[in-house]
Scaffold this motif. Structure first.
Motif, PDB file in Angstrom:
ATOM      1  N   ALA A   1      -3.234  -5.706   1.878  1.00 38.52           N
ATOM      2  CA  ALA A   1      -4.585  -5.200   2.157  1.00 38.52           C
ATOM      3  C   ALA A   1      -4.448  -4.160   3.949  1.00 38.52           C
ATOM      4  O   ALA A   1      -4.576  -3.454   5.020  1.00 38.52           O
ATOM      5  N   ALA A   2      -2.013  -4.203   3.475  1.00 36.46           N
ATOM      6  CA  ALA A   2      -1.880  -3.039   4.355  1.00 36.46           C
ATOM      7  C   ALA A   2      -1.703  -1.851   4.028  1.00 36.46           C
ATOM      8  O   ALA A   2      -2.495  -1.171   5.552  1.00 36.46           O
TER       9      ALA A   2
ATOM     10  N   SER B   1       1.479   3.395   1.625  1.00 36.90           N
ATOM     11  CA  SER B   1       0.852   3.402   3.060  1.00 36.90           C
ATOM     12  C   SER B   1       0.535   2.450   4.070  1.00 36.90           C
ATOM     13  O   SER B   1      -0.586   2.791   3.280  1.00 36.90           O
ATOM     14  N   PRO B   2       0.906   2.423   5.045  1.00 34.33           N
ATOM     15  CA  PRO B   2      -0.149   1.796   6.086  1.00 34.33           C
ATOM     16  C   PRO B   2      -0.619   2.060   6.580  1.00 34.33           C
ATOM     17  O   PRO B   2      -0.978   2.272   7.492  1.00 34.33           O
ATOM     18  N   ILE B   3      -0.193   3.774   6.349  1.00 29.22           N
ATOM     19  CA  ILE B   3      -0.883   5.179   7.592  1.00 29.22           C
ATOM     20  C   ILE B   3      -1.837   5.699   6.517  1.00 29.22           C
ATOM     21  O   ILE B   3      -1.231   5.899   5.744  1.00 29.22           O
TER      22      ILE B   3
ATOM     23  N   ASP C   1      -8.038   7.534   2.715  1.00 27.59           N
ATOM     24  CA  ASP C   1      -7.994   6.091   2.902  1.00 27.59           C
ATOM     25  C   ASP C   1      -8.916   5.477   1.418  1.00 27.59           C
ATOM     26  O   ASP C   1      -9.041   6.626   1.139  1.00 27.59           O
ATOM     27  N   VAL C   2      -8.031   4.496   1.568  1.00 24.33           N
ATOM     28  CA  VAL C   2      -8.222   4.565   0.025  1.00 24.33           C
ATOM     29  C   VAL C   2      -9.098   3.128   0.125  1.00 24.33           C
ATOM     30  O   VAL C   2      -9.919   2.829  -1.227  1.00 24.33           O
TER      31      VAL C   2
ATOM     32  N   GLN D   1       9.581  -2.039  -5.836  1.00 19.17           N
ATOM     33  CA  GLN D   1       9.639  -1.929  -4.898  1.00 19.17           C
ATOM     34  C   GLN D   1       7.965  -2.504  -3.554  1.00 19.17           C
ATOM     35  O   GLN D   1       7.467  -1.399  -3.564  1.00 19.17           O
ATOM     36  N   GLY D   2       8.904  -3.841  -3.099  1.00 18.63           N
ATOM     37  CA  GLY D   2       7.644  -3.671  -2.482  1.00 18.63           C
ATOM     38  C   GLY D   2       6.848  -5.270  -2.722  1.00 18.63           C
ATOM     39  O   GLY D   2       7.294  -5.980  -2.822  1.00 18.63           O
ATOM     40  N   LYS D   3       5.686  -5.386  -1.885  1.00 24.18           N
ATOM     41  CA  LYS D   3       5.432  -6.821  -2.445  1.00 24.18           C
ATOM     42  C   LYS D   3       4.670  -6.959  -3.040  1.00 24.18           C
ATOM     43  O   LYS D   3       4.557  -6.075  -4.193  1.00 24.18           O
TER      44      LYS D   3
END
Length: 161
Positions: free
Chosen positions: A111-112, A135-137, A99-100, A70-72
């Motif tokens: 990139a998000a 996650s974008p967080i 932190d990727v 699920q996702g982009k």
């Protein structure tokens, strides 16, 4: 049709417990690994907040190949040892990355993405796939997520091979 819904306002442990129960019920008796990966990805997307990607990479011919998610749109092939997914597959150990962008060799499919957890799916002593959540967080994932996702994968691993 199945109606699995996470309880409103539930804490993280409850969400993981309910996710495990739903995934166990939904995959029980189904032998098709791809169908099971698809449904588990959808359940994770529904149960766990603050994700921008949730899905599987399958071990095919000595590399990871994109599976249901699920996702982009995502990277299709990942060599063993490359990125967070490749590290999990090569080591057979869960990778929890706060932190990727600080992870050596991180592969940026989106990139998000700011944080990631990858759990290897091990059947009969070998990695057959990895479960990947982004996650974008920053620091979205913690030890409760590790425990919950490892329990999930441990319970249904044979249904994902």
């Amino acid at each position: 049709m199945f109606d699995f819904s996470p309880p409103a306002g539930a804490d993280k442990a409850t969400l993981h417990d309910d996710l495990l129960s739903a995934a166990d019920a939904l995959t029980a008796g189904e032998a098709d690994a791809i169908a099971n990966m698809a449904n588990v990805s959808a359940l994770i997307w529904q149960f766990l907040p603050d994700l921008n990607w949730a899905g599987f990479y399958r071990m095919v011919g000595g590399e990871l190949v994109l599976g249901p998610f699920q996702g982009k749109a995502a990277c299709i092939r990942i060599p063993l040892g490359k990125g967070v997914c490749g590290a999990a597959a090569a080591s057979g150990q869960t990778q929890l990355v706060e932190d990727v962008h600080a992870f050596p060799g991180h592969i940026a499919c989106d990139a998000a993405s700011a944080s990631e957890i990858v759990v290897p799916v091990i059947v009969e002593g070998r990695v057959v796939a990895v479960l990947d959540l982004d996650s974008p967080i920053p620091a979205r994932f913690d030890s409760a997520d590790r425990t919950g996702l490892e329990a999930l994968v441990g319970r249904i691993a044979s249904r994902l091979a």
